[in-house]
Design a protein around this motif. Structure first.
Motif, PDB file in Angstrom:
ATOM      1  N   ALA A  17      -0.905  11.343   4.703  1.00 10.36           N
ATOM      2  CA  ALA A  17      -0.740  10.887   6.091  1.00 10.36           C
ATOM      3  C   ALA A  17      -0.058   9.525   6.163  1.00 10.36           C
ATOM      4  CB  ALA A  17      -2.091  10.823   6.784  1.00 10.36           C
ATOM      5  N   LYS A  18      -0.142   8.737   5.080  1.00 12.15           N
ATOM      6  CA  LYS A  18       0.464   7.406   5.074  1.00 12.15           C
ATOM      7  C   LYS A  18       1.960   7.446   4.731  1.00 12.15           C
ATOM      8  CE  LYS A  18      -3.860   5.180   3.619  1.00 12.15           C
ATOM      9  NZ  LYS A  18      -4.531   4.434   2.524  1.00 12.15           N
ATOM     10  N   THR A  19       2.443   8.579   4.240  1.00 11.33           N
ATOM     11  CA  THR A  19       3.855   8.673   3.866  1.00 11.33           C
ATOM     12  C   THR A  19       4.736   8.726   5.109  1.00 11.33           C
ATOM     13  OG1 THR A  19       3.844  11.108   3.818  1.00 11.33           O
ATOM     14  CG2 THR A  19       3.212   9.943   1.795  1.00 11.33           C
ATOM     15  N   ALA A  20       6.018   8.437   4.927  1.00 12.24           N
ATOM     16  CA  ALA A  20       6.952   8.455   6.066  1.00 12.24           C
ATOM     17  C   ALA A  20       7.091   9.842   6.656  1.00 12.24           C
ATOM     18  CB  ALA A  20       8.316   7.931   5.625  1.00 12.24           C
ATOM     19  N   ASP A  21       6.888  10.882   5.845  1.00  7.09           N
ATOM     20  CA  ASP A  21       7.089  12.262   6.310  1.00  7.09           C
ATOM     21  C   ASP A  21       5.848  12.859   6.957  1.00  7.09           C
ATOM     22  OD1 ASP A  21       9.830  12.739   4.970  1.00  7.09           O
ATOM     23  OD2 ASP A  21       8.583  12.023   3.331  1.00  7.09           O
ATOM     24  N   ASN A  22       4.672  12.491   6.506  1.00  3.60           N
ATOM     25  CA  ASN A  22       3.398  12.949   7.073  1.00  3.60           C
ATOM     26  C   ASN A  22       3.451  14.431   7.463  1.00  3.60           C
ATOM     27  OD1 ASN A  22       0.846  13.108   8.164  1.00  3.60           O
ATOM     28  ND2 ASN A  22       1.260  11.776   9.913  1.00  3.60           N
ATOM     29  N   PRO A  23       3.545  15.335   6.509  1.00  7.19           N
ATOM     30  CA  PRO A  23       3.772  16.747   6.840  1.00  7.19           C
ATOM     31  C   PRO A  23       2.555  17.484   7.386  1.00  7.19           C
ATOM     32  CG  PRO A  23       3.494  16.488   4.480  1.00  7.19           C
ATOM     33  CD  PRO A  23       3.502  15.112   5.051  1.00  7.19           C
ATOM     34  N   ALA A  94       5.321  15.348  18.204  1.00  5.62           N
ATOM     35  CA  ALA A  94       5.445  14.686  16.902  1.00  5.62           C
ATOM     36  C   ALA A  94       5.087  15.625  15.757  1.00  5.62           C
ATOM     37  CB  ALA A  94       4.576  13.414  16.840  1.00  5.62           C
ATOM     38  N   CYS A  95       5.176  16.929  16.007  1.00  5.05           N
ATOM     39  CA  CYS A  95       4.800  17.940  15.016  1.00  5.05           C
ATOM     40  C   CYS A  95       6.038  18.564  14.380  1.00  5.05           C
ATOM     41  CB  CYS A  95       3.982  19.058  15.670  1.00  5.05           C
ATOM     42  SG  CYS A  95       2.325  18.554  16.190  1.00  5.05           S
ATOM     43  N   ASN A  96       5.933  18.899  13.088  1.00  7.67           N
ATOM     44  CA  ASN A  96       6.987  19.667  12.449  1.00  7.67           C
ATOM     45  C   ASN A  96       6.819  21.150  12.790  1.00  7.67           C
ATOM     46  OD1 ASN A  96       5.089  20.847  10.547  1.00  7.67           O
ATOM     47  ND2 ASN A  96       5.156  18.904   9.444  1.00  7.67           N
ATOM     48  N   SER A  97       7.766  21.957  12.345  1.00  2.37           N
ATOM     49  CA  SER A  97       7.747  23.379  12.704  1.00  2.37           C
ATOM     50  C   SER A  97       6.482  24.076  12.210  1.00  2.37           C
ATOM     51  CB  SER A  97       8.978  24.084  12.123  1.00  2.37           C
ATOM     52  OG  SER A  97      10.160  23.580  12.690  1.00  2.37           O
ATOM     53  N   ALA A 315       4.409  22.641   3.069  1.00  3.26           N
ATOM     54  CA  ALA A 315       3.360  21.644   2.842  1.00  3.26           C
ATOM     55  C   ALA A 315       2.374  21.628   3.999  1.00  3.26           C
ATOM     56  CB  ALA A 315       3.980  20.258   2.654  1.00  3.26           C
ATOM     57  N   SER A 316       2.880  21.721   5.239  1.00  6.72           N
ATOM     58  CA  SER A 316       2.012  21.627   6.409  1.00  6.72           C
ATOM     59  C   SER A 316       1.105  22.837   6.571  1.00  6.72           C
ATOM     60  CB  SER A 316       2.862  21.451   7.679  1.00  6.72           C
ATOM     61  OG  SER A 316       3.610  22.625   7.950  1.00  6.72           O
ATOM     62  N   VAL A 317       1.552  24.016   6.146  1.00  2.91           N
ATOM     63  CA  VAL A 317       0.762  25.236   6.328  1.00  2.91           C
ATOM     64  C   VAL A 317      -0.115  25.532   5.119  1.00  2.91           C
ATOM     65  CG1 VAL A 317       0.911  27.743   6.608  1.00  2.91           C
ATOM     66  CG2 VAL A 317       2.321  26.243   8.020  1.00  2.91           C
TER      67      VAL A 317
END
Length: 443
Positions: A17-23, A94-97, A315-317
């Motif tokens: 969560a701290k990374t720039a990408d926060n997937p 602010a969510c990815n796909s 990564a997110s799923v």
């Protein structure tokens, strides 16, 4: 050693969560990015070799002025509308796909769209790897091709591994050279045939030998990048302002693609070949080297952004660190790149028809069913499956596949199969969601 590998493989949600990408979660305000780097990244992503190939195909069947310019602009504008709708959702949530699919398909049901989109975008990554090798080797059979292609795969994977910040650093200088070489290529093509008047005459003569209808041309343009439209949220989620979220798909789907399709068509008309590096190399060592370098920069930015998409979504799923999914997707794309580039059209056309209907239920769910309200706090409490979304996708994908096979369906004749499948999935989900709401309110 095994302990380090286990740590590398294991997810630490707080660290991720701290990374720039926060997937794995919606971005915080501090993780949003400035406008200029994002727009440069968008231009680099849009500078994909398929734009040159699409332009070449258009140049074979349409006169350059005005038919080709109009068809290219209209087709890219249709993709922009879809990309803007999806991009705005990414900006607002602010969510990815991958996260958006969970809202609509359910926490388990989201595996279906993510796997399909990952398959397609990893395939695109393979195409970019192969194109990079071909740009330097000018052959698919030489040792140089394999060495350069593998090197490109490693390069793309390494850059993407470092995250969106590294992607921005690559894109900024690349854009300047891409524009400069593209404008030079335009002048070169016109000079080769003896000026604009001679170029227009040559274009009309070539188009007359194998004419293409305006509908066919627009559909070709739509099909070449509609899949890019449906993954727009993965980049617009970083935007700080709504106008940037809309500008990103505009840069990708109109500016970059129109620019590339024009260059691709002009190169094909003037030189008879639609390989950008091939006809640049024909002009001498210096010009050829500039062309190869420009194409390499274009493919580097494209390869990075194409690899970033499946890495973030999976990564997110699947709840794995982005570093893990980046390496896995990067290796798969590199292996594919050694053999898929010269055979990619049929494969891409099939997947391009089956993948776009995935986003239809998400658009309807956000804008109509939930009235622009997705609650990020509800992600962990969502149901495993949303049957309505899955049925809508199956109906849309089936319709797209049938239309691509030439089966007559209502309205299919007016649309490209991928766009047709998207529309069918949207209508189907709206109808099913309306029936479900009426049924529940009546109890």
């Amino acid at each position: 050693m095994l302990k380090k590998i286990r740590q590398w493989w294991t997810l630490d949600a707080a660290e991720e969560a701290k990374t720039a990408d926060n997937p794995l979660a919606p971005l915080t305000n501090n993780q949003r990015r400035n406008a200029l780097p994002l727009l440069a990244l968008a231009f680099g992503w849009g500078f994909l070799v398929t734009g040159l190939l699409t332009g070449g195909a258009l140049g074979k069947g349409l006169s350059f002025m005005p038919d080709l310019l109009v068809a290219s602009f209209l087709g890219n504008s249709m993709n922009f509308v879809i990309g803007a709708l999806v991009g705005y959702i990414g900006y607002k949530t602010a969510c990815n796909s991958g996260l958006l699919y969970r809202f609509t398909y359910g926490n388990v049901g989201a595996y279906i769209p993510v796997l399909f989109v990952a398959l397609l975008t990893i395939g695109w990554q393979g195409i970019t790897v192969g194109a990079f090798g071909y740009a330097w080797a000018q052959s698919f059979d030489s040792t140089t091709f394999y060495v350069v292609a593998i090197g490109a795969g490693i390069l793309f994977t390494a850059t993407t591994y470092m995250g969106v910040e590294a992607l921005e650093k690559v894109s900024m200088p690349s854009v300047l050279m891409l524009v400069a070489v593209g404008l030079y290529a335009t002048w070169l093509n016109i000079d080769m045939v003896g000026g604009w008047s001679a170029f227009f005459d040559l274009s009309a003569q070539q188009a007359a030998t194998s004419p293409m209808s305006m509908r066919e041309a627009i559909n070709l343009v739509v099909g070449s990048w509609i899949v890019g439209s449906i993954v727009m949220a993965d980049y617009t989620r970083f935007a700080k302002k709504a106008w940037v979220a809309i500008a990103i798909p505009f840069v990708v789907l109109i500016i970059s693609q129109w620019f590339l399709q024009i260059i691709g068509s002009m190169g094909g008309i003037a030189s008879g070949t639609y390989e950008f590096t091939t006809y640049m190399l024909e002009q001498g060592a210096v010009v050829g080297l500039l062309g190869v370098i420009a194409m390499s920069l274009a493919l580097w930015t494209t390869g990075d952004t194409n690899l970033y998409l499946p890495a973030i979504q999976t990564a997110s799923v699947f709840r794995k660190p982005k570093r893990v999914t980046t390496l896995i997707c990067g290796v798969m794309g590199t292996v594919l790149g050694l053999g898929v580039y010269q055979y990619f059209l049929d494969w891409i056309n099939l997947l391009a028809a089956l993948v776009p209907p995935i986003i239809g239920p998400v658009i309807v769910d956000y804008y109509i069913v939930n009235r622009k309200r997705f609650n990020p706090q509800a992600l962990t409490h969502l149901p495993d499956w949303n049957t309505l979304a899955i049925v809508a996708y199956v109906v849309g994908a089936g319709s797209a596949y049938a239309a691509s096979a030439g089966i007559e369906l209502p309205g299919a004749a007016a649309l490209f199969p991928s766009l047709y499948g998207l529309v069918v999935s949207m209508v189907t989900y709206f109808i099913l969601a309306t029936i479900a709401r009426v049924t529940l309110s009546g109890k």
